[in-house]
Design a protein around this motif. Sequence first.
Motif, mmCIF file in Angstrom:
data_model
loop_
_atom_site.group_PDB
_atom_site.id
_atom_site.type_symbol
_atom_site.label_atom_id
_atom_site.label_comp_id
_atom_site.label_asym_id
_atom_site.label_seq_id
_atom_site.Cartn_x
_atom_site.Cartn_y
_atom_site.Cartn_z
ATOM 1 N N PRO A 55 -8.908 9.311 27.940
ATOM 2 C CA PRO A 55 -8.370 8.948 26.748
ATOM 3 C C PRO A 55 -6.819 8.766 26.828
ATOM 4 N N GLY A 56 -6.468 7.525 25.896
ATOM 5 C CA GLY A 56 -5.010 7.158 25.804
ATOM 6 C C GLY A 56 -4.991 7.442 24.321
ATOM 7 N N ASN A 57 -3.785 8.482 23.810
ATOM 8 C CA ASN A 57 -3.249 8.803 22.532
ATOM 9 C C ASN A 57 -2.428 7.839 22.261
ATOM 10 N N TYR A 58 -2.179 7.599 20.783
ATOM 11 C CA TYR A 58 -1.143 6.751 20.421
ATOM 12 C C TYR A 58 -1.047 7.108 18.864
ATOM 13 N N THR A 59 -0.130 6.869 18.429
ATOM 14 C CA THR A 59 0.450 7.060 17.027
ATOM 15 C C THR A 59 -0.017 6.191 16.073
ATOM 16 N N VAL A 60 -0.612 6.574 14.789
ATOM 17 C CA VAL A 60 -0.794 5.513 13.743
ATOM 18 C C VAL A 60 -0.497 6.087 12.226
ATOM 19 N N GLY A 61 -0.287 5.211 11.463
ATOM 20 C CA GLY A 61 0.210 5.443 9.995
ATOM 21 C C GLY A 61 -1.224 5.570 9.250
ATOM 22 N N ILE A 62 -1.113 6.759 8.407
ATOM 23 C CA ILE A 62 -2.240 6.902 7.441
ATOM 24 C C ILE A 62 -1.870 6.356 6.134
ATOM 25 N N ILE A 63 -2.584 5.254 5.629
ATOM 26 C CA ILE A 63 -2.058 4.620 4.479
ATOM 27 C C ILE A 63 -3.423 4.461 3.596
ATOM 28 N N GLU A 64 -2.993 4.639 2.161
ATOM 29 C CA GLU A 64 -3.897 4.471 1.085
ATOM 30 C C GLU A 64 -3.698 3.005 0.534
ATOM 31 N N LEU A 65 -4.780 2.395 0.414
ATOM 32 C CA LEU A 65 -4.696 0.961 -0.093
ATOM 33 C C LEU A 65 -5.126 1.053 -1.672
ATOM 34 N N ALA A 66 -4.955 -0.108 -2.352
ATOM 35 C CA ALA A 66 -4.997 -0.127 -3.851
ATOM 36 C C ALA A 66 -6.298 0.054 -4.227
ATOM 37 N N ASP A 67 -7.377 0.003 -3.610
ATOM 38 C CA ASP A 67 -8.642 0.489 -4.241
ATOM 39 C C ASP A 67 -9.198 1.815 -3.988
ATOM 40 N N GLY A 68 -8.098 2.706 -3.289
ATOM 41 C CA GLY A 68 -8.330 4.228 -3.183
ATOM 42 C C GLY A 68 -8.726 4.352 -1.605
ATOM 43 N N THR A 69 -9.048 3.422 -0.996
ATOM 44 C CA THR A 69 -9.631 3.906 0.225
ATOM 45 C C THR A 69 -8.370 4.329 1.249
ATOM 46 N N VAL A 70 -8.586 4.889 2.392
ATOM 47 C CA VAL A 70 -7.654 5.421 3.465
ATOM 48 C C VAL A 70 -7.995 4.923 4.665
ATOM 49 N N GLN A 71 -7.159 4.307 5.365
ATOM 50 C CA GLN A 71 -7.373 3.791 6.580
ATOM 51 C C GLN A 71 -5.979 4.199 7.779
ATOM 52 N N GLU A 72 -6.287 4.132 9.091
ATOM 53 C CA GLU A 72 -5.229 4.014 9.901
ATOM 54 C C GLU A 72 -5.053 2.830 10.248
ATOM 55 N N PHE A 73 -3.442 2.628 10.464
ATOM 56 C CA PHE A 73 -3.053 1.438 11.025
ATOM 57 C C PHE A 73 -2.217 1.647 12.013
ATOM 58 N N ALA A 74 -2.035 0.542 13.135
ATOM 59 C CA ALA A 74 -1.249 0.679 14.259
ATOM 60 C C ALA A 74 0.278 0.499 13.439
ATOM 61 N N ALA A 122 0.869 -1.145 -0.078
ATOM 62 C CA ALA A 122 -0.071 0.021 0.167
ATOM 63 C C ALA A 122 0.857 1.403 0.005
ATOM 64 N N THR A 123 0.256 2.359 0.087
ATOM 65 C CA THR A 123 0.842 3.621 -0.083
ATOM 66 C C THR A 123 0.835 4.297 1.266
ATOM 67 N N PHE A 124 1.929 4.773 2.040
ATOM 68 C CA PHE A 124 2.084 5.551 3.230
ATOM 69 C C PHE A 124 1.736 6.940 2.748
ATOM 70 N N HIS A 125 0.914 7.650 3.551
ATOM 71 C CA HIS A 125 0.758 8.961 3.522
ATOM 72 C C HIS A 125 1.521 9.891 4.484
ATOM 73 N N GLN A 126 1.173 9.550 5.803
ATOM 74 C CA GLN A 126 1.752 10.243 6.824
ATOM 75 C C GLN A 126 1.374 9.728 8.131
ATOM 76 N N PHE A 127 2.144 10.066 9.260
ATOM 77 C CA PHE A 127 1.788 9.786 10.523
ATOM 78 C C PHE A 127 0.560 10.482 11.044
ATOM 79 N N GLY A 128 -0.342 10.073 11.954
ATOM 80 C CA GLY A 128 -1.320 10.733 12.586
ATOM 81 C C GLY A 128 -1.450 10.035 13.922
#
Length: 75
Positions: A41-60, A25-31
């Motif tokens: 709340p407990g805050n944590y860092t994720v990667g904002i990643i674009e999948l092959a179908d064009g959807t964007v998701q956050e991943f640990a 997939a394609t990495f865009h930035q950290f979030g």
Amino acid sequence: MRRVMLKKFDKSAGKFGAYVDDVAATFHQFGVTYQEFESGPGNYTVGIIELADGTVQEFALNMFRFLEPIGAGKA
């Protein structure tokens, strides 16, 4: 933007299962995101990643790895 390999949990890999490579997939930035607990709340860092179908998701952070080093292939 950099290419990454996403991981998934495979229950059939070994006695206890394991994380295995899944899809590129394609990495865009950290979030930053959060999870709500009783104490707040407990805050944590994720990667904002674009999948092959064009959807964007956050991943640990432990669910992907970069495929090439920074600046690879640039003259």
